[in-house]
Enzyme design. Sequence first.
Site, PDB file in Angstrom:
ATOM      1  N   ASP A  34       0.818  -1.208   0.000  1.00  0.00           N
ATOM      2  CA  ASP A  34       0.000   0.000   0.000  1.00  0.00           C
ATOM      3  C   ASP A  34       0.854   1.261   0.000  1.00  0.00           C
ATOM      4  O   ASP A  34       1.351   1.683   1.051  1.00  0.00           O
ATOM      5  CB  ASP A  34      -0.904  -0.034   1.248  1.00  0.00           C
ATOM      6  CG  ASP A  34      -1.803   1.168   1.324  1.00  0.00           C
ATOM      7  OD1 ASP A  34      -2.451   1.366   2.393  1.00  0.00           O
ATOM      8  OD2 ASP A  34      -1.873   1.928   0.339  1.00  0.00           O
ATOM      9  N   ASP A 218      -1.398   5.480  -5.319  1.00  0.00           N
ATOM     10  CA  ASP A 218      -1.847   4.701  -4.173  1.00  0.00           C
ATOM     11  C   ASP A 218      -2.223   3.273  -4.559  1.00  0.00           C
ATOM     12  O   ASP A 218      -3.357   3.001  -4.967  1.00  0.00           O
ATOM     13  CB  ASP A 218      -3.048   5.400  -3.532  1.00  0.00           C
ATOM     14  CG  ASP A 218      -3.524   4.681  -2.289  1.00  0.00           C
ATOM     15  OD1 ASP A 218      -4.498   5.143  -1.679  1.00  0.00           O
ATOM     16  OD2 ASP A 218      -2.921   3.645  -1.936  1.00  0.00           O
TER      17      ASP A 218
HETATM   18  O1  LIG Z   1      -5.951   4.944   2.784  1.00  0.00           O
HETATM   19  C1  LIG Z   1      -5.666   5.185   1.623  1.00  0.00           C
HETATM   20  C2  LIG Z   1      -5.975   6.559   1.018  1.00  0.00           C
HETATM   21  C3  LIG Z   1      -5.017   7.564   1.594  1.00  0.00           C
HETATM   22 CL1  LIG Z   1      -5.521   9.189   1.160  1.00  0.00          CL
HETATM   23  N1  LIG Z   1      -5.005   4.312   0.799  1.00  0.00           N
HETATM   24  N2  LIG Z   1      -4.651   3.074   1.271  1.00  0.00           N
HETATM   25  C4  LIG Z   1      -5.615   2.159   1.623  1.00  0.00           C
HETATM   26  N3  LIG Z   1      -5.341   1.022   2.272  1.00  0.00           N
HETATM   27  C5  LIG Z   1      -6.514   0.270   2.551  1.00  0.00           C
HETATM   28  C6  LIG Z   1      -7.614   1.109   1.928  1.00  0.00           C
HETATM   29  N4  LIG Z   1      -6.924   2.272   1.378  1.00  0.00           N
END
Ligand SMILES: O=C(CCCl)NNC1=[NH+]CCN1
Length: 332
Positions: A34, A218
């Site tokens: 991530d 992302d």
């Molecule tokens: O949390 C975010 C957005 C950051 Cl602005 N991305 N990462 C992620 N991991 C699990 C769901 N989403």
Amino acid sequence: DSGSAKTTPEKDDLEYLTPVSIGTPPQVLNLDFDSGSSDLWVFSSELPQSSVSGQSLYDPSKSSTAEEVQGATWNISYGDQSSSNGIVYRDVVNVGGVEFKSQAVEIATTVSSQFTRDTNNDGLLGLAFSSINTVQPQQEKTFFDNILSNLDAPVWTADLKYHAPGTYDFGVIDKSKYTGDITYTDVDQSDGFWMFDVAGYGFGNSTFKAAPFKGIADTGTTLAMIPAEIAGAYYRQVKGAKLDSQQGAYVFPCDSVLPDFIFGVGNARYTIPGKFINYSLLDESDPTTCFGGLQPDMGIGFAILGDILLKSTFVVFDAGTESTPRLGFAKK
Ligand SMILES: O=C(CCCl)NNC1=[NH+]CCN1
């Protein structure tokens, strides 16, 4: 050092899971890499059974190299409102052959229902900047930060694919994974993300519009959340598309032919095929209504460029040496 790990998509490319070895003897867990967060956390033997539904569990008591970080805790919530928290161990972590002997492994004692329901996801491996790691009282470093000085090159790369396995590489840029040149653009790491300027966009029969906007690369977000006015203009080209107010998302007839979406990085232009944007059924019980891979960002001040966009390119996450960090994009 350099290494390469195969990453495999869940249904509808919801996320991509990558095997990671933790501890001695190695316990292999499948983690969601991530670049939108900076904690390495895992499902663990410390979780109540009611929170576990098939996930593999890391059990530090079965690892001869695990050491608890006394008094350390962590607590994280994500853009999709999922969350988890727990305590911290250090242990050997190996990703694709690259090893770090005392990586902070954050073990979950609580996970939100989205994680419990996500049966093949054993945790996350954060690859954003260590400045947003949530461990207290002493912040921990990401796996990438920890291995950086041992890597042949200060980079990791993402080669995600549509409905097919791809790879995450560390310490090497594999020329066989892309075509043409890599276009680099500076990263603003002040919010802890891989934030960069998208130079503009185009779609269907409209010409490219040089209207820059900020976004984060992302890998942990499934879709591409883009400025609302751009999403609106895109779906106005799709007959029968509408903003489902309940979901706050665009849906359309599944037999729609969706235009490609072009995005710019510097002088380069990349194409997200319309096929990728016909993301999935809205609801398994209704085969006629489909959910868009491009959606409006929630007005948080930047776009979230998730897997829908990233999988159309080869992406280099470059920590830089003297220079500032940068992102590289290439066609493939
Ligand atoms: O949390 C975010 C957005 C950051 Cl602005 N991305 N990462 C992620 N991991 C699990 C769901 N989403």
